[in-house]
Motif scaffolding. Structure first.
Motif, short mmCIF file in Angstrom:
data_model
loop_
_atom_site.label_atom_id
_atom_site.label_comp_id
_atom_site.label_asym_id
_atom_site.label_seq_id
_atom_site.Cartn_x
_atom_site.Cartn_y
_atom_site.Cartn_z
N ARG A 1 0.67 -1.29 -0.14
CA ARG A 1 -0.09 0.04 0.03
C ARG A 1 0.81 1.24 -0.14
O ARG A 1 0.61 2.19 -0.93
CB ARG A 1 -0.86 0.14 1.36
N PRO A 2 1.79 1.39 1.04
CA PRO A 2 2.60 2.72 0.94
C PRO A 2 3.27 3.03 -0.43
O PRO A 2 3.38 4.14 -0.96
CB PRO A 2 3.62 2.46 1.94
N GLU B 1 2.21 2.04 -3.17
CA GLU B 1 1.07 2.31 -4.26
C GLU B 1 0.70 3.82 -4.11
O GLU B 1 0.45 4.81 -5.04
CB GLU B 1 -0.21 1.60 -4.11
N VAL B 2 0.56 4.27 -2.87
CA VAL B 2 0.41 5.53 -2.42
C VAL B 2 1.27 6.60 -2.87
O VAL B 2 1.21 7.55 -3.43
CB VAL B 2 0.41 5.68 -0.89
N ALA B 3 2.60 6.10 -2.72
CA ALA B 3 3.83 6.83 -3.13
C ALA B 3 3.72 6.94 -5.03
O ALA B 3 3.78 8.33 -5.39
CB ALA B 3 4.92 6.37 -2.83
N ALA B 4 3.35 6.21 -5.42
CA ALA B 4 3.17 6.16 -6.88
C ALA B 4 2.13 7.06 -7.32
O ALA B 4 2.16 7.86 -8.19
CB ALA B 4 2.93 4.81 -7.47
N THR B 5 0.80 7.15 -6.37
CA THR B 5 -0.02 7.92 -6.73
C THR B 5 0.18 9.56 -6.79
O THR B 5 -0.36 10.39 -7.19
CB THR B 5 -1.62 7.72 -6.24
N LEU B 6 1.18 9.64 -5.94
CA LEU B 6 1.83 11.07 -5.58
C LEU B 6 3.02 11.22 -6.45
O LEU B 6 4.10 12.17 -6.00
CB LEU B 6 2.19 11.10 -4.11
N ARG B 7 3.07 10.57 -7.56
CA ARG B 7 4.06 10.99 -8.60
C ARG B 7 5.56 10.35 -8.31
O ARG B 7 6.52 11.04 -8.91
CB ARG B 7 4.18 12.50 -8.81
N ALA B 8 5.79 9.41 -7.05
CA ALA B 8 7.11 9.23 -6.64
C ALA B 8 7.28 8.03 -7.70
O ALA B 8 6.59 7.09 -7.81
CB ALA B 8 7.34 8.89 -5.37
N PRO C 1 10.10 4.81 -8.97
CA PRO C 1 10.49 3.65 -8.06
C PRO C 1 11.83 3.83 -7.10
O PRO C 1 11.68 3.49 -6.17
CB PRO C 1 10.95 2.59 -9.34
N ARG D 1 10.64 6.21 -4.52
CA ARG D 1 9.70 5.43 -3.65
C ARG D 1 10.49 4.78 -2.73
O ARG D 1 10.29 4.60 -1.32
CB ARG D 1 8.73 4.60 -4.31
#
Lengths: 225, 385
Positions: free
Chosen positions: A120-121, A123-130, A132, A135
């Motif tokens: 989950r964290p 995925e959250v970071a990916a939705t915040l443009r981070a 790989p 992240r």
């Protein structure tokens, strides 16, 4: 109380443990990350290989490393080609041996901590443009902090206490490979029990302090997170 | 080269909307779902949806219908075997392209708390601001903080916050990335009733304050009635209906998970206020309704919800009753399930529909059939927005 040779052994031991721990954190982190995330069939064999030093007698590991690092071993041939000579009975050889020997004590806490983070964290970071790497450094590393503390302490403490591997590939060369555990052995062989007592006592106190710090930190971090 | 030539063409064709087509198969029902732990069978999501890129669109359906999976496909968190997705003319997924999540200009609010545990509320917001591809302004920051009412709790770590507070910060964080599409996966589901009531007003304000299209996954009829302009209804991984909320809710042929909550949603304008009786007259496409005056300004648009169980029918106009709202209606359709004591009747009122929940005996007694004209008495009308 402590002789010149004792102090040299302590200093060498600290130097070895520090070098090995630093190397292990660098090598162990990607291995742990891969083991924590992969669905490859290689996960089980790689995990087993990493864990081997937990169950193998140190002499077995030391024996194979001695042969591999010797003039005709594959590591030995490689280091000779690089112009480094052979590694057995040198400080560098000891570092290589210790890295293998202490690998599971660093990889396993890291792997556990990284698995506990879950998907989950990330995925959250990916939705915040981070991306790989972003992240990994801004989410995985901070969230795996308890694992890093455990890994550092265990890796350091375990390397401090090793004896069998040192004896096999390091021998007993002052300032090169004569670490505290070997020094104690020497004192006992020479029936210098008082000096053996001092060094052994230092090791006991040190190990206890390290483990106390470890469990103390775990209690704190689990409260915090 | 190909892409450069492709984009303007697609822009022209797709316009300002979201077009999504996904075919996805999973051996279980997508991501772990606390409402539906017992599914080990094959799940297939096979959908094609067209969503207007404005307002709030609810992705609505029962647990396990594939709502979350659809949202995750749109976010790129789940990769469908075959899929095509364009958002306002930009291709996010096609046979050749799969834009990773971190390259999609979206915001995502997860069902349960998703704040980074190692950062304070403020740190979590900063994480988004730092990575937004649009420069952030102090004005926007202040607007978001004020809208979500989180100024006083920003210095705390997530474990020091209540579920509602965490979710408000998570919504603020998703806004501060300045997305062109906001995805919300049941943002209220993990909260108790009181916390839901605490957050719903913020969500309502969200739409009027920020001009971002929102996809809102929900299985709650109440939330959808309150928030959504459009509805995509999913069942077993398939689209059963899509359209405006009032249109979809007024249909009786759909497997809406509504139970006793069957209702229609009307939109209308306040055209008269009766100070003496504290009532306001709302002009809707289906007819004028008197509602409780809750200080809505004249000319303001309000949304009202009429529950089917609050609608009764009479053959003649009854002046001598306590009912405030009576509308002349025509029977459009009667639910044809003979195994129930009750049935839903769809009624045409003006240019809109009403639903009435009647017993079959009453339907027989009034000799209702398609085209019958009669009076609908509406016992209560609730303003939902």
């Amino acid at each position: 109380m402590l002789t010149e040779a004792d102090l040299a052994a302590i200093w060498l031991t600290l130097k070895l443990a520090t070098t090995v721990t630093a190397l292990l954190l660098v090598i162990g982190t990607p291995i742990a990350w891969w083991l924590a995330r992969t669905r490859s069939w290689l996960k089980a064999p790689v995990g087993a290989i990493v864990a081997l030093p937990l169950v193998l007698p140190p002499t077995v590991l030391g024996f194979y490393l001695l042969i591999a690092m010797g003039p005709n071993g594959f590591i030995g041939e490689f280091t000779q080609q690089l112009g480094l000579g052979t590694l057995p009975f040198t400080f560098s050889g000891l570092v290589v041996g210790s890295v293998f020997y202490s690998l599971p004590f660093v990889v396993q806490p890291l792997q556990n901590a990284m698995q506990a983070i879950g998907e989950r964290p990330m995925e959250v970071a990916a939705t915040l443009r981070a991306g790989p790497w972003d992240r990994f450094f801004t989410v995985v590393l901070p969230l795996a902090r308890p694992g890093f503390i455990t890994a550092t302490i265990l890796g350091f403490a375990h390397t401090m206490g090793e004896f069998g591997v040192v004896l096999m590939i390091g021998g007993n060369i002052p300032d090169q490979t004569r670490v505290v555990s070997v020094q104690i052995y020497d004192h006992v062989e020479a029936l210098e029990y008082a000096q053996a007592h001092t060094l052994a006592g230092i090791m006991v106190i040190f190990s206890f302090a390290v483990l106390l710090a470890l469990y103390g930190s775990q209690r704190k971090t689990s409260l915090w997170s | 080269m190909d892409k450069i030539n492709e984009v303007p063409l697609l822009k022209q064709k797709q316009g300002e909307d979201i077009h999504a087509r996904f075919l996805l198969q999973r051996s279980n029902s997508g991501p772990a779902n606390s409402f539906n732990p017992t599914n080990s069978s094959m799940f297939t999501l096979d959908v094609e949806v067209n969503i207007a890129s404005k307002g709030i669109t609810a992705i609505f359906g029962q647990s396990g219908s594939g709502k979350t999976t659809l949202l995750r496909c749109i976010a790129g968190l789940e990769q469908a075997e075959s899929g095509h997705l364009t958002v306002n003319g930009d291709v996010w997924q096609s046979e050749k392209v799969f834009l990773p999540t971190h390259k999609r200009p979206l915001g995502y609010v997860f069902q349960e708390s998703s704040l980074f545990a190692h950062l304070t509320g403020q740190g979590n917001l900063a994480y988004a601001i730092k990575r937004s591809d649009v420069a952030s302004s102090k004005a926007l920051y202040d607007q978001v903080i004020t809208l979500m009412g989180i100024e006083s709790i920003l210095q705390r770590y997530p474990n020091q916050l209540s579920g509602g507070e965490r979710q408000r910060i998570a919504i603020a964080r998703a806004l501060l990335i300045q997305p062109r599409l906001l995805l919300m996966d049941e943002p209220l589901a993990s909260l108790d009733f009181a916390r839901k009531q605490e957050i719903l007003p913020y969500l309502e304000k969200l739409q009027s304050s920020f001009d971002i299209p929102i996809l809102y996954v929900s299985h709650s009829m109440d939330e959808v009635a309150r928030l959504a302009d459009q509805v995509v209804l999913l069942q077993h991984g398939k689209v059963m209906a899509q359209g405006s909320t009032s249109e979809v809710f007024s249909r009786i042929d759909l497997p809406l998970p509504m139970g006793n909550d069957a209702s229609v949603v009307w939109q209308g304008k306040v055209v008269e206020r009766d100070k003496q009786w504290h009532l306001a007259r709302v002009a809707c496409a289906g007819g004028d309704l008197w509602v409780h005056d809750v200080n809505d300004e004249m000319g303001e648009y309000v949304r009202v919800r009429i529950l089917a169980r609050d609608v009764s029918l009479t053959l003649t106009y009854h002046e001598d009753s306590s009912i405030l709202n009576r509308l002349l209606v025509k029977v459009a359709e009667i639910e044809s399930d003979d195994n129930n004591a009750e049935a839903l009747v769809q009624l045409r009122a003006g240019n809109d529909y009403l639903l009435a929940h009647l017993t079959r005996r009453s339907i027989d007694h009034l000799q209702l059939k398609q085209g019958s004209r009669l009076w609908a008495q509406i016992k209560s009308v609730a303003i939902v927005r």
